[in-house]
Design an enzyme around this catalytic site. Structure first.
Site, PDB file in Angstrom:
ATOM      1  N   HIS A  74       0.814  -1.214   0.000  1.00  0.00           N
ATOM      2  CA  HIS A  74       0.000   0.000   0.000  1.00  0.00           C
ATOM      3  C   HIS A  74       0.851   1.268   0.000  1.00  0.00           C
ATOM      4  O   HIS A  74       0.370   2.342  -0.354  1.00  0.00           O
ATOM      5  CB  HIS A  74      -0.995   0.000   1.174  1.00  0.00           C
ATOM      6  CG  HIS A  74      -0.440   0.436   2.490  1.00  0.00           C
ATOM      7  ND1 HIS A  74      -0.036  -0.449   3.476  1.00  0.00           N
ATOM      8  CD2 HIS A  74      -0.233   1.675   3.020  1.00  0.00           C
ATOM      9  CE1 HIS A  74       0.382   0.213   4.533  1.00  0.00           C
ATOM     10  NE2 HIS A  74       0.282   1.506   4.280  1.00  0.00           N
ATOM     11  N   ASP A 105       0.593  -7.585   2.364  1.00  0.00           N
ATOM     12  CA  ASP A 105       0.853  -6.151   2.146  1.00  0.00           C
ATOM     13  C   ASP A 105       2.365  -5.970   2.049  1.00  0.00           C
ATOM     14  O   ASP A 105       3.019  -5.453   2.955  1.00  0.00           O
ATOM     15  CB  ASP A 105       0.264  -5.327   3.290  1.00  0.00           C
ATOM     16  CG  ASP A 105       0.180  -3.837   2.947  1.00  0.00           C
ATOM     17  OD1 ASP A 105       0.713  -3.455   1.888  1.00  0.00           O
ATOM     18  OD2 ASP A 105      -0.389  -3.082   3.735  1.00  0.00           O
ATOM     19  N   SER A 178       4.448   3.088   7.866  1.00  0.00           N
ATOM     20  CA  SER A 178       4.140   1.943   7.012  1.00  0.00           C
ATOM     21  C   SER A 178       5.307   1.595   6.098  1.00  0.00           C
ATOM     22  O   SER A 178       5.881   2.466   5.446  1.00  0.00           O
ATOM     23  CB  SER A 178       2.908   2.237   6.156  1.00  0.00           C
ATOM     24  OG  SER A 178       1.749   2.309   6.933  1.00  0.00           O
TER      25      SER A 178
END
Length: 433
Positions: A74, A105, A178
């Site tokens: 992402h 992910d 992230s």
């Protein structure tokens, strides 16, 4: 006097232990500063759940010779995107996608010249074991724009409650973290990829375990396809909200693999004796697709079945059609192919203010027919659209509402007639999109 002396010695030893731990933590974060990077992206046409616009995240070096950096999918997006990477104290340089996983992910991107200048040692990866509950860990990244920042906490648990098996931690993970490393502060090894946090819960954060990420990395280094299998299976949810591998429905062609509703997958012969969730199953099958054996339980009996599994279509190879502000793509095999609608093409994005938006076409509407005929492939769809654009004749579209903005409505259809303008292919190119 003797008791006071013992107390002084105990205090001294405690201070020494704390100091040694603090120095160790400082050393771990100091190293992370050199192998962690900033990543920024720009997306103009988003596929699926991606969003249009720019965003920032983190990543970490995993191969200096190839210039590979690991991060979240992402962070770099599963859509065509412009990517740039910056090391600590250095300027941003272009990057390209090497591999984006459709299940985890997880993504690997690459840079060239800048990596040759990075002289810091590679981080060690914990590829064998999942860290135990209570393990002290640190996150490193750029939370809310605070660049190259470290925080600490513990491993709180392991969960397969959501889309894949994840590490749970109370170490803070905020926007900008992230894709950065989750590091064991006792060993200095990276144990996970910082991924997400739960908005309505304090200190509930999640990371992709390196055990699963390492398998992808190893296969790529060997020149093998790390893609997960195409498994259009629906599993029952267990009472404890964990996913289990008892099949509620199978859309696999029985001629290729006789997997049935009610079967429970328990292992992969020759690879692993038992699997407890979908992530473990996919992990066991990566790099071993084609003719596959599965150990299952069927009607109280355990048996081994053999069949053929194909890899899921690569994210980097995804191609869609854009016209009149509408992006339409082929759907995965598990989506939209039900008893009510065998559709294969759906709306993935509608540009605000476009003709499509003006005509109230919505994201995840399923294409049912074009000028009264079923369309099975994007190539056939493009041919019809091109003819319409050249002849300047509008097209009649019928869409089925799949609940993109609410609950599914299997018997709700919309009919729209609109001209075809600015027709083009949109590709998530292999060179990074």
């Amino acid at each position: 006097m003797k008791l006071n002396l013992i107390g002084i010695i105990a205090s001294f030893l405690l201070i020494s232990v704390i100091s040694a731990h603090a120095e160790n933590d400082e050393d771990v974060f100091s190293k992370a500063q050199h192998y962690t990077v900033q990543i920024r992206k720009a997306v103009t046409i988003p596929f699926g759940n991606d969003k249009k616009g720019t965003a920032f995240g983190a990543g970490f070096v995993v191969d200096t010779q190839r210039g590979w950096i690991m991060t979240n999918a992402h962070v770099v997006s599963r859509s065509p995107a412009r990517l740039e990477v910056a090391f600590f104290g250095r300027k941003f340089v272009p990057a390209k996608k090497v591999y984006v996983d459709p299940f985890l992910d997880l993504a690997i991107i690459s840079i060239n010249e800048e990596m040759q200048k990075a002289t810091a040692a590679l981080p060690e990866l914990e590829c064998t074991n999942l860290p135990g509950v209570g393990r002290t860990v640190g996150t490193f990244g750029h939370p809310n724009g605070l660049k190259f920042t470290g925080t600490r906490g513990i491993i709180s648990g392991h969960t397969a409650k959501y889309e894949s098996e994840m590490l749970q931690t109370d170490a803070p993970i905020n926007p900008g973290n992230s894709g950065g490393p989750l590091i064991s502060l006792s060993s200095g090894r990276i144990v996970g990829i910082n991924t997400s946090s739960m908005n309505d819960s304090q200190n509930s954060n999640f990371a992709v375990p390196m055990q699963y990420a390492c398998r992808v990395l190893d296969l790529l280094r060997e020149g093998k396809d790390p893609s997960p299998p195409d498994l259009p299976l629906a599993f029952f949810k267990a009472p404890n909200e964990q996913m289990q591998l008892r099949i509620a429905r199978s859309l696999i062609d029985p001629a290729k693999f006789d997997i049935r509703a009610g079967d429970e997958i328990v292992g992969v012969p020759g690879v692993v004796e038992s699997v407890e969730n979908e992530t473990q199953l996919i992990h066991a099958l990566r790099g071993r697709l084609g003719n596959v054996a599965l150990r299952i339980k069927r009607e109280g009996q355990e048996l081994v079945i053999n069949g053929k599994l194909e890899p899921v279509k690569k994210v980097n190879d995804k191609t869609c059609i854009m016209f009149s502000g509408i992006l339409l793509c082929e759907t995965p095999s598990y989506m939209g192919r039900d008893d009510f609608n065998p559709g294969k093409i759906a709306v993935y994005f509608v540009e605000a203010g476009s003709l499509g938006d003006f005509n109230e076409i919505e994201k995840m509407d399923m294409l049912n027919s074009v000028n009264g005929k079923k369309i099975e492939t994007l190539d056939a769809f493009y041919s019809v659209l091109k003819t319409s654009q050249e002849e300047k004749k509008p097209i009649n579209f019928v869409f089925r509402d799949t609940g993109g903005k609410g609950a599914p409505s299997y018997f709700t259809y919309t009919e729209r007639t609109l001209p075809v303008e600015n027709l083009t292919w949109v590709s998530n190119e292999k060179n990074g999109g």
